[in-house]
Design a protein around this motif. Structure first.
Motif, short mmCIF file in Angstrom:
data_model
loop_
_atom_site.label_atom_id
_atom_site.label_comp_id
_atom_site.label_asym_id
_atom_site.label_seq_id
_atom_site.Cartn_x
_atom_site.Cartn_y
_atom_site.Cartn_z
N LEU A 119 0.85 -1.20 0.00
CA LEU A 119 0.00 0.00 0.00
C LEU A 119 0.88 1.24 0.00
O LEU A 119 1.94 1.26 0.63
CB LEU A 119 -0.91 0.00 1.23
CG LEU A 119 -2.02 -1.06 1.23
CD1 LEU A 119 -2.83 -0.99 2.53
CD2 LEU A 119 -2.93 -0.92 0.02
N GLY A 120 0.45 2.26 -0.73
CA GLY A 120 1.22 3.50 -0.79
C GLY A 120 2.20 3.54 -1.96
O GLY A 120 2.80 4.59 -2.21
N VAL A 134 -4.72 8.09 -4.97
CA VAL A 134 -5.99 7.36 -4.93
C VAL A 134 -6.08 6.65 -3.59
O VAL A 134 -5.14 5.98 -3.16
CB VAL A 134 -6.09 6.33 -6.07
CG1 VAL A 134 -7.39 5.52 -5.97
CG2 VAL A 134 -5.98 7.02 -7.43
N ALA A 135 -7.21 6.84 -2.92
CA ALA A 135 -7.46 6.10 -1.68
C ALA A 135 -8.85 5.51 -1.80
O ALA A 135 -9.67 6.00 -2.59
CB ALA A 135 -7.37 7.03 -0.48
N GLY A 136 -9.09 4.47 -1.07
CA GLY A 136 -10.42 3.89 -1.17
C GLY A 136 -10.67 2.93 -0.05
O GLY A 136 -9.79 2.62 0.76
N GLU A 144 -19.64 -2.85 6.50
CA GLU A 144 -18.52 -3.50 7.21
C GLU A 144 -17.31 -3.59 6.29
O GLU A 144 -17.45 -3.95 5.11
CB GLU A 144 -18.92 -4.93 7.64
CG GLU A 144 -20.03 -4.99 8.68
CD GLU A 144 -19.60 -4.39 10.02
OE1 GLU A 144 -18.43 -4.62 10.42
OE2 GLU A 144 -20.42 -3.66 10.63
N ALA A 145 -16.13 -3.26 6.83
CA ALA A 145 -14.89 -3.33 6.05
C ALA A 145 -14.65 -4.75 5.55
O ALA A 145 -14.94 -5.72 6.25
CB ALA A 145 -13.72 -2.89 6.92
N ILE A 146 -14.09 -4.85 4.34
CA ILE A 146 -13.63 -6.15 3.83
C ILE A 146 -12.11 -6.09 3.80
O ILE A 146 -11.50 -5.42 2.97
CB ILE A 146 -14.21 -6.45 2.44
CG1 ILE A 146 -15.75 -6.45 2.50
CG2 ILE A 146 -13.70 -7.80 1.93
CD1 ILE A 146 -16.44 -6.63 1.16
N ALA A 147 -11.49 -6.77 4.78
CA ALA A 147 -10.03 -6.78 4.87
C ALA A 147 -9.48 -7.82 3.89
O ALA A 147 -10.13 -8.83 3.61
CB ALA A 147 -9.60 -7.12 6.29
N ASP A 182 -6.28 -3.18 3.89
CA ASP A 182 -5.83 -3.42 5.26
C ASP A 182 -7.01 -3.86 6.14
O ASP A 182 -8.10 -4.12 5.65
CB ASP A 182 -5.11 -2.17 5.81
CG ASP A 182 -6.04 -0.97 5.93
OD1 ASP A 182 -7.29 -1.15 5.93
OD2 ASP A 182 -5.53 0.18 6.01
N ASP A 183 -6.76 -3.91 7.45
CA ASP A 183 -7.79 -4.43 8.36
C ASP A 183 -9.04 -3.57 8.38
O ASP A 183 -10.12 -4.04 8.74
CB ASP A 183 -7.22 -4.52 9.79
CG ASP A 183 -6.22 -5.66 9.91
OD1 ASP A 183 -6.15 -6.48 8.96
OD2 ASP A 183 -5.51 -5.72 10.93
#
Lengths: 288, 288
Positions: A119-120, A134-136, A144-147, A182-183
């Motif tokens: 990432l980054g 770009v971030a997302g 709910e996040a999908i890690a 990420d988490d």
């Protein structure tokens, strides 16, 4: 003699005679597809009444399209895209809930082998163009996040060209990358702002459709393929809302919910974009 | 925003949106063909609802067909033939008087460069097969001889194979020849009796249609292209009336008036055939 006549079809019953011959087939889906395709093909011939010369031109066109395909170029996908067939196939297949991110066409420039990056990372390997961050976030329908979701991105450069169109001018895998959320389901990377472009018009498909007056411009966009276990794979675009060709995308791929507005940053990088992808759970675990 | 929506087509109005984009085209026939073809293509997609995987299989099929084509093999013509499209194109174009010899499909094995030979020549260069003497006359609708008409003939051998399918096994131009009718409009030559055959099923087209259970046999036949100034070119077959597959010709090319009965001769050559070709005058001197 009736059975001699049976093979001599007339313009009016030609597709029925074709269909009758297939009746004994074991593959029902193939039979269904062939019967439907031939019925439309025969109706088209009856409607247009192509001369033998026109039909030979059509065969020559197909032959040229075939010969234009190689490991780096898929002229059939381009034809399917420019005739709106690819967009329609997505349309009839995507029965997602309203809030889930819709699919668009895949396009001919995807490469499955783009490297996985931290990432980054900066995916602009030549650094040419206006910088874009770009971030997302990838989440499910409940927010709910999908890690650990896999994000594959690919895009044109600031001149509107993909690296596999310019193997000698752009570094291999320029403006492509594979990331993992990420988490918190978040991802981010650096790139350059893509330019819109004309679809390739130096081959037989572009040549024909240009002659027919069809717009061959694609508004500026980023491509994404997003995969996560248990969810339907998203294959989509994010569009630059300031592009003047947004209303006449050559491949009929623009949907209002995918139009973004790149924000100007006070300092470097010059532009930034934040987008939330919403995945729908796959039916019975199958991925589309 | 309405013009943003204009490029986002839905399943119900996709072909209208495509047609609207073409409105400014200069080539009216191309516009007409594209609008009609895309309307059928989109309807077919709506009817069949192919999955993305099925659509990719279809693109792969087209790609394979394209790659199967080379200087000696025209897989697109084969596809057009086996789907009945070639026969239908002939059907919608041939508006000949009832007594004129009808056209059938061209087929993929024609070579334009077969040598011109004196009447009476033997076109079987390897002499393998049952001997057949072919004689014929070319006349107009009033029964008047057409002198100097060009007769191009091509056929399979006694094993059902054309020389361009077996470049290493048959002599070049085996069972092909170009003749000219004499002052009485007559021609004759020696050959061997052709065998029926399966159309090539080792390529993607034959492979797919075999899987669909389609009959891939062609009854035994001779091919002719007959040209004379001021007359419509005849491209046709003469069929062996004793062939058991006469009723299920793979390319839908059999017409009752082209079915012949090879006569057994009391002495050599073993078989003979006499056929009268009747040419219609071309409209305004143009040849089809």
């Amino acid at each position: 003699m009736p059975d001699r006549m049976a093979s001599s079809f007339s313009a009016s019953d030609s597709s029925e005679i074709f269909a009758r011959r297939l009746a004994a087939s074991g593959d029902e889906r193939l039979r269904q597809a062939l019967v439907a395709a031939v019925a439309h093909l025969h109706t088209l011939v009856r409607e247009l009444k192509p001369t033998s010369l026109e039909w030979r031109s059509f065969i020559s066109f197909l032959t040229e399209v075939g010969h234009a395909c190689d490991g780096r170029r898929q002229e059939w996908v381009l034809l399917s895209d420019l005739l709106g067939a690819s967009a329609l196939v997505e349309e009839v297949n995507t029965r997602r809930p309203k809030l889930a991110t819709p699919n668009t066409v895949h396009g001919p420039f995807f490469r499955a082998d783009a490297p996985e990056l931290p990432l980054g990372s900066d995916i602009s390997l030549d650094g040419i163009g206006e910088r874009l961050a770009v971030a997302g976030r990838v989440q499910d329908l409940d927010g709910e996040a999908i890690a650990g979701a896999e994000i594959m991105t690919w895009q044109a450069n600031s001149a509107g060209l993909y690296e596999n169109q310019q193997p000698d001018l752009q570094p291999e895998f320029n403006l492509r990358g594979t990331f993992r959320t990420d988490d918190e389901g978040r991802f981010h990377y650096l790139t350059v702002r893509p330019a819109g472009y004309s679809v390739p018009d130096d081959g037989p498909v572009g040549g024909l459709l240009r002659k027919a007056g069809l717009p061959l411009r694609r508004p500026a966009h980023l491509h994404f393929m997003i995969r996560a276990a248990g969810f339907e794979t998203i294959v989509t675009h994010l569009y630059d809302g300031s592009d003047p060709h947004l209303h006449e995308d050559a491949i009929f791929g623009v949907k209002p919910e995918l139009v973004c507005h790149f924000e100007r940053a006070a300092e470097k990088p010059s532009w930034w974009l934040d987008f939330t992808f919403v995945m729908a759970r796959s039916k019975q675990g199958a991925q589309s």
